[in-house]
Motif scaffolding. Structure first.
Motif, PDB file in Angstrom:
ATOM      1  N   PRO A  65      -0.614   3.602  -3.203  1.00 32.76           N
ATOM      2  CA  PRO A  65      -0.489   3.737  -4.638  1.00 32.76           C
ATOM      3  C   PRO A  65       1.085   3.334  -5.081  1.00 32.76           C
ATOM      4  O   PRO A  65       1.158   2.685  -6.189  1.00 32.76           O
ATOM      5  CB  PRO A  65      -0.605   5.162  -4.776  1.00 32.76           C
ATOM      6  N   THR A  66       2.045   3.336  -4.220  1.00 31.52           N
ATOM      7  CA  THR A  66       3.335   3.230  -4.719  1.00 31.52           C
ATOM      8  C   THR A  66       3.790   1.823  -4.061  1.00 31.52           C
ATOM      9  O   THR A  66       4.641   1.269  -4.285  1.00 31.52           O
ATOM     10  CB  THR A  66       4.215   4.410  -4.274  1.00 31.52           C
ATOM     11  N   ASP A  67       3.332   1.805  -2.638  1.00 26.82           N
ATOM     12  CA  ASP A  67       4.028   0.384  -1.695  1.00 26.82           C
ATOM     13  C   ASP A  67       3.473  -0.644  -2.100  1.00 26.82           C
ATOM     14  O   ASP A  67       3.731  -1.728  -1.606  1.00 26.82           O
ATOM     15  CB  ASP A  67       3.694   0.993  -0.173  1.00 26.82           C
ATOM     16  N   SER A  68       2.361  -0.567  -2.632  1.00 32.72           N
ATOM     17  CA  SER A  68       1.771  -2.007  -2.872  1.00 32.72           C
ATOM     18  C   SER A  68       1.736  -2.443  -4.512  1.00 32.72           C
ATOM     19  O   SER A  68       1.361  -1.592  -5.346  1.00 32.72           O
ATOM     20  CB  SER A  68       0.129  -2.269  -2.592  1.00 32.72           C
ATOM     21  N   ILE A  69       1.989  -3.809  -4.734  1.00 34.97           N
ATOM     22  CA  ILE A  69       1.654  -4.165  -6.130  1.00 34.97           C
ATOM     23  C   ILE A  69       0.405  -4.951  -6.425  1.00 34.97           C
ATOM     24  O   ILE A  69       0.104  -5.962  -5.643  1.00 34.97           O
ATOM     25  CB  ILE A  69       2.979  -5.273  -6.116  1.00 34.97           C
ATOM     26  N   PRO A  70       0.043  -4.636  -7.617  1.00 33.23           N
ATOM     27  CA  PRO A  70      -1.228  -5.230  -8.009  1.00 33.23           C
ATOM     28  C   PRO A  70      -1.064  -6.965  -7.772  1.00 33.23           C
ATOM     29  O   PRO A  70       0.055  -7.282  -8.288  1.00 33.23           O
ATOM     30  CB  PRO A  70      -1.462  -4.842  -9.379  1.00 33.23           C
ATOM     31  N   PRO A  71      -2.112  -7.588  -7.272  1.00 25.48           N
ATOM     32  CA  PRO A  71      -1.891  -8.923  -7.012  1.00 25.48           C
ATOM     33  C   PRO A  71      -1.486  -9.661  -8.269  1.00 25.48           C
ATOM     34  O   PRO A  71      -0.868 -10.904  -8.329  1.00 25.48           O
ATOM     35  CB  PRO A  71      -3.270  -9.442  -6.484  1.00 25.48           C
ATOM     36  N   HIS A  72      -1.958  -9.115  -9.753  1.00 29.34           N
ATOM     37  CA  HIS A  72      -1.752 -10.075 -10.726  1.00 29.34           C
ATOM     38  C   HIS A  72      -0.235  -9.824 -11.226  1.00 29.34           C
ATOM     39  O   HIS A  72       0.343 -10.499 -12.161  1.00 29.34           O
ATOM     40  CB  HIS A  72      -2.576  -9.512 -11.899  1.00 29.34           C
ATOM     41  N   LEU A  73       0.445  -9.083 -10.580  1.00 32.47           N
ATOM     42  CA  LEU A  73       1.887  -8.565 -10.801  1.00 32.47           C
ATOM     43  C   LEU A  73       2.873  -9.168  -9.885  1.00 32.47           C
ATOM     44  O   LEU A  73       3.900  -9.340  -9.894  1.00 32.47           O
ATOM     45  CB  LEU A  73       2.278  -7.231 -11.325  1.00 32.47           C
ATOM     46  N   ALA A  74       2.253  -9.620  -8.553  1.00 37.27           N
ATOM     47  CA  ALA A  74       3.095  -9.883  -7.130  1.00 37.27           C
ATOM     48  C   ALA A  74       3.244 -11.325  -7.312  1.00 37.27           C
ATOM     49  O   ALA A  74       2.359 -12.093  -7.488  1.00 37.27           O
ATOM     50  CB  ALA A  74       2.471  -9.225  -6.169  1.00 37.27           C
ATOM     51  N   ARG A  75       4.480 -11.955  -6.911  1.00 38.77           N
ATOM     52  CA  ARG A  75       4.547 -13.305  -6.482  1.00 38.77           C
ATOM     53  C   ARG A  75       5.415 -13.538  -5.298  1.00 38.77           C
ATOM     54  O   ARG A  75       6.387 -12.611  -5.052  1.00 38.77           O
ATOM     55  CB  ARG A  75       5.336 -13.778  -8.098  1.00 38.77           C
ATOM     56  N   ALA A  76       5.204 -14.564  -4.691  1.00 34.87           N
ATOM     57  CA  ALA A  76       6.025 -14.985  -3.590  1.00 34.87           C
ATOM     58  C   ALA A  76       6.094 -16.419  -3.761  1.00 34.87           C
ATOM     59  O   ALA A  76       5.465 -17.058  -4.469  1.00 34.87           O
ATOM     60  CB  ALA A  76       5.191 -14.878  -2.007  1.00 34.87           C
TER      61      ALA A  76
END
Ligand SMILES: C[S@@+](CC[C@H](N)C(=O)[O-])C[C@H]1O[C@@H](n2cnc3c(N)ncnc32)[C@H](O)[C@@H]1O
Length: 239
Positions: free
Chosen positions: A135-146
Motif C-alpha cells: 500500500p505504501t511502497d508501490s506507486i499506481p502505474p498511472h502516477l509513476a514514470r521512469a
C-alpha cells in the motif's frame, strides 16, 4: 554500521548477475544472520510478507577504497554508449556503494531467509532487511514514470535462448553438484532468463575483452559458456 549477515547467492561474479533481480525470477539466495541479530526472534512474523527490501554494500566494486573519484556520469547498458547522471541510474558505482533490491521471500526456516528474484552477488554484506508494504511502497502505474530509455527495452532483450543437446546432458548431470537447485528445469530456467538479455559489455560486443574464447559466467557451481549469433539474436549455451 553493522553487517547483519552475508548473502549466499547463485551469482558468483558480477558478470552474469542481472541488472535487477526481478528479470531472473528463478535466481536464488539465502541469508543467515549473525548471532547478534538473534534471527529466530527478530524475523518473527516476517514470513507474513511475500517480498522484502534488502539494503547492502556493493563489496565487489573494483573502485572501493581507491583514490579514483566516482564518475558523475555513467553509461547505462541500455543506452548503448550514451551517458546520464549517476543518480538517474542504479549503477553500483555511487558515492556510497549501497544497493537496494526488492526480492521475493520464499520462506524462513530456523531464522534463515530463502529468497528468489535476486541480483546480489555471493558474499554480499547485508545491512538491513525490511518488509515490502504494497500500500505504501508501490506507486499506481498511472502516477509513476521512469526515463524512456529504461521503459523501452532495446530489441536485443528477450532473445531466444537455446541449449545444445550435449550441454543439456552436462547440466542434467551436474545438477547434483549445485548448491541452490536440485532440478534441471529450475536451473535451466534461471540460466535462460539471464541470457534473454544481452549481458555482454560494450567492449565484448565490439569484439574486445581479450581472446577468442566464448564468454562465460559462473552460476551456482557451474560455468556457463554461451555464444551470440547475429540477428535474429540467439544464444547457444554450453555448460
Ligand atoms: C545495476 S545493480 C542494481 C542493484 C540494486 N537492485 C539497486 O538498484 O541498487 C545490479 C548489479 O550489481 C552488481 N552487484 C550485485 N551485488 C554486488 C556486490 N556485492 N558488489 C558489487 N556489485 C554487485 C551485479 O553485477 C548486478 O548486475
Amino acid at each position: 554500521m553493522k553487517v547483519i549477515g552475508r548473502m549466499r547467492s547463485c551469482f558468483r561474479r558480477r558478470f552474469g548477475a542481472p541488472r535487477q533481480g526481478s528479470v531472473v525470477a528463478g535466481s536464488r539466495a539465502i541469508l543467515k544472520m549473525t548471532a547478534e541479530c538473534n534471527a529466530a526472534m527478530s524475523t518473527d512474523s516476517l514470513d507474513q510478507y511475500s517480498h522484502v527490501w534488502l539494503i547492502y554494500v556493493f563489496h565487489e566494486n573494483t573502485n572501493l577504497g581507491g583514490k579514483s573519484q566516482v564518475k558523475s556520469k555513467v553509461r547505462p547498458p541500455r543506452l548503448g554508449g550514451e551517458k546520464v547522471g549517476l543518480f538517474a541510474t542504479r549503477t553500483p558505482h555511487r558515492p556510497n556503494p549501497i544497493g537496494l533490491s526488492l526480492v521475493k521471500l520464499d520462506r524462513i526456516k530456523d531464522g534463515v531467509l530463502y529468497m528468489s528474484g535476486i541480483d546480489l552477488l555471493d558474499g554480499t554484506p547485508i545491512l538491513d532487511v525490511k518488509p515490502y508494504l504494497p500500500p505504501t511502497d508501490s506507486i499506481p502505474p498511472h502516477l509513476a514514470r521512469a526515463a524512456a530509455w529504461f521503459e523501452e527495452l532495446p530489441g536485443v532483450d528477450n532473445a531466444r535462448v537455446t541449449i545444445r543437446p550435449e550441454a543439456m546432458q552436462q547440466l542434467q548431470f551436474h545438477v547434483r553438484d549445485l548448491e541452490f537447485y536440485d532440478a534441471y528445469e529450475d536451473v535451466w530456467g534461471a540460466i535462460r532468463d539471464i541470457l534473454r538479455f544481452d549481458i555482454r559489455s560494450l567492449t565484448m560486443k565490439d569484439g574486445g575483452g581479450g581472446g577468442r574464447e566464448e564468454p562465460n559466467f559462473h552460476f551456482d557451481n557451474v560455468l556457463v559458456y554461451f555464444s551470440v549469433s547475429p540477428p535474429p539474436l540467439r544464444h547457444l549455451c554450453l555448460c
